[in-house]
Motif scaffolding. Structure first.
Motif: not given
Length: 501
Positions: A286-313
């Motif tokens: 739900s925060g992706l549009i806000a991030l892209n609008t406020y700070q387009p320089e930042a990349m995003a990893i989208i999480r759903k509740e407590s679930m993280l996608p596969e991350i290359e730590w």
């Protein structure tokens, strides 16, 4: 770094200077008094001011007598000298200065035990009653005199330390202290000046150098240090040609919920503007549009509740976690996942601190060298209740060693405690920065510096100084009463460029 000394160390440094400069103790007193007067006459230039100098019979009182004599020499024509003769004891240096006052034909009034104090009509009171050696609350005639001075509601300038104020250690919250509008203190600020308990007693302070042996001061290896701009300039690394975004690290910020995306945006902005080569924000969808609008320089990893996608730590140089994250089960699972998979130092703030406080078993999983950034209430949740800030200071030292972490305890003079047992007090920031979201920006700054390969201690020291300096540059010249965190984040590259120049 400017070492901050305890009362005993101050006495040791004075004695060493006297023995090894060499200089007579009364001449060192003369030098200190001259430094005081030099600052005083620049601040209070009107020679017609009525000034009352209240002196004890110890060395602080000797300073007061010398100051009064010098003010006469500077053509202050209305100087009254008042000596508190509450015992028969007096120091040799006090007596020497009393003789000089007498030889000049200057009058003084003695205050006697158990006698009423006369009405005071001075514009300015100089407090030279008791100095830095006090370690118990005022009582008897000294308490009565301090109460009398406070009830006058005059402008008070204290010599070195306000009467009744402890330079270090726990202060009785009910102790009587002379309320000073200004303290002109010798050589370095006192540790307790930098703790909130000083607020009712000291409006502002200024340091004057009196030539105490700096080499000896450094040899005392005080755990308490005061940050100066020259320290920051020596640590900051300017950017070089042929560098690229990979040179300056990749930071991951795990923050925000649907209703608290502001915290995620501000911490990500702080991270980017402080110079991380890449910033990725792990946020709810739900925060992706806000991030892209406020700070387009930042990349995003989208999480759903407590679930993280596969991350290359391993691709992340460091992680900052906590702002706006929430304290429920989903946030706990996220935090636990990070601690399980990431072993380099991380920055833990806000809700992640509250999760850690509620689940102390997680301490064993926190990577060595990590950074926690609590305010006072979060600090007490983490490390137990404290009755005062001196206790918090000692607790910060103890727990930084115990958990092998760096603690950034936020306040007016934010302190950084390191695993080596050092405490660094920040010297920047102002009241205009007291707005929601400032801590989120600070988290981003420290995370960014950690990503740029500064050591954890350096990231903390630089982070708090640059954060406060950016606020000072916005507030002071522009006379801004309130600074918004987003505005401060945008100021960071300018502030850092000035410090690197």
């Amino acid at each position: 770094m400017l070492p901050l000394l305890t009362a005993q160390q101050i006495r040791d440094a004075d004695a060493h200077t006297i023995a090894n400069e060499p200089i007579n103790s009364v001449d060192l007193m003369e030098r200190a008094s001259k430094a005081f007067v030099g600052w005083f006459v620049n601040r209070f230039a009107d020679r017609n001011l009525k000034i009352a100098v209240y002196c004890g019979t110890g060395n602080n009182g000797g300073d007061g007598l010398a100051i009064a004599r010098m003010l006469y020499s500077h053509k202050y024509i209305n100087v009254a000298i008042k000596v508190a003769r509450f015992s028969e004891k007096s120091t040799n240096d006090f007596n020497a200065n009393l003789n000089r006052i007498t030889q000049m034909g200057l009058e003084l009034h003695e205050l006697k035990p158990d006698t009423p104090f006369l009405t005071e009509n001075a514009d300015i009171i100089i407090d030279a009653l008791l100095g830095s050696g006090i370690n118990k609350p005022l009582s008897g005639d000294y308490k009565r005199l301090a109460d009398f001075i406070n009830d006058l509601h005059k402008t008070v300038v204290a010599v070195d330390v306000p009467t009744g104020f402890y330079t270090d250690g726990e202060m009785d919250k009910d102790a009587t202290v002379v309320h000073a509008d200004l303290v002109i203190t010798f050589q370095q600020p006192k540790v307790n000046f930098l703790l909130p308990e000083s607020a009712p007693h000291i409006k502002c302070w200024e340091v004057v150098n009196i030539g105490i042996d700096e080499g000896f001061i450094q040899s005392l290896k005080s755990p308490y240090q005061f940050l100066e701009e020259k320290d920051i300039r020596s640590i900051l690394k300017p950017r070089h040609r042929f560098s690229n975004k990979g040179t300056y690290g990749h930071a991951l910020i795990i923050a925000g919920q649907a209703k608290t995306m502001g915290a995620a945006l501000l911490s990500s902005a702080g991270c980017s503007y402080a110079g991380a080569g890449l910033t990725t924000a792990c946020i709810p969808e739900s925060g992706l549009i806000a991030l892209n609008t406020y700070q387009p320089e930042a990349m995003a990893i989208i999480r759903k509740e407590s679930m993280l996608p596969e991350i290359e730590w391993d691709k992340f140089s460091t992680i900052g976690i906590g702002p706006g994250l929430g304290k429920g089960d989903d946030a706990l699972k996220l935090f636990t996942t990070v601690l399980k998979n990431y072993k380099k130092p991380i920055v833990i703030d806000a809700d992640a601190l509250n999760i850690l406080a509620a689940n102390p078993k997680l301490w064993s999983k926190v990577p060595a060298g990590s950074i926690v950034t609590p305010h006072m209430k979060e600090f007490d949740r983490l490390f137990g209740d404290h009755d005062n800030w001196w206790q918090r200071l000692q607790s910060a030292i103890e727990n930084a060693k115990k958990y092998n972490i760096n603690i950034v305890l936020k306040n007016d003079y934010t302190l950084v405690a390191t695993p080596e047992g050092k405490v660094y007090f920040n010297s920047t920031s102002n009241a205009a920065m007291a707005t929601g979201g400032m801590g989120d920006v600070l988290t981003g700054i420290i995370t960014s510096l950690l990503a740029q390969k500064y050591t954890p201690a350096e990231a903390c020291i630089l982070g708090v100084y640059i954060h406060g300096k950016a606020g000072d540059e916005l507030a002071l010249p522009n006379r801004m009463n309130v600074i918004m965190p987003g505005r401060l984040a945008g100021q960071l590259p300018i502030t850092m460029a000035k410090l690197m120049a």
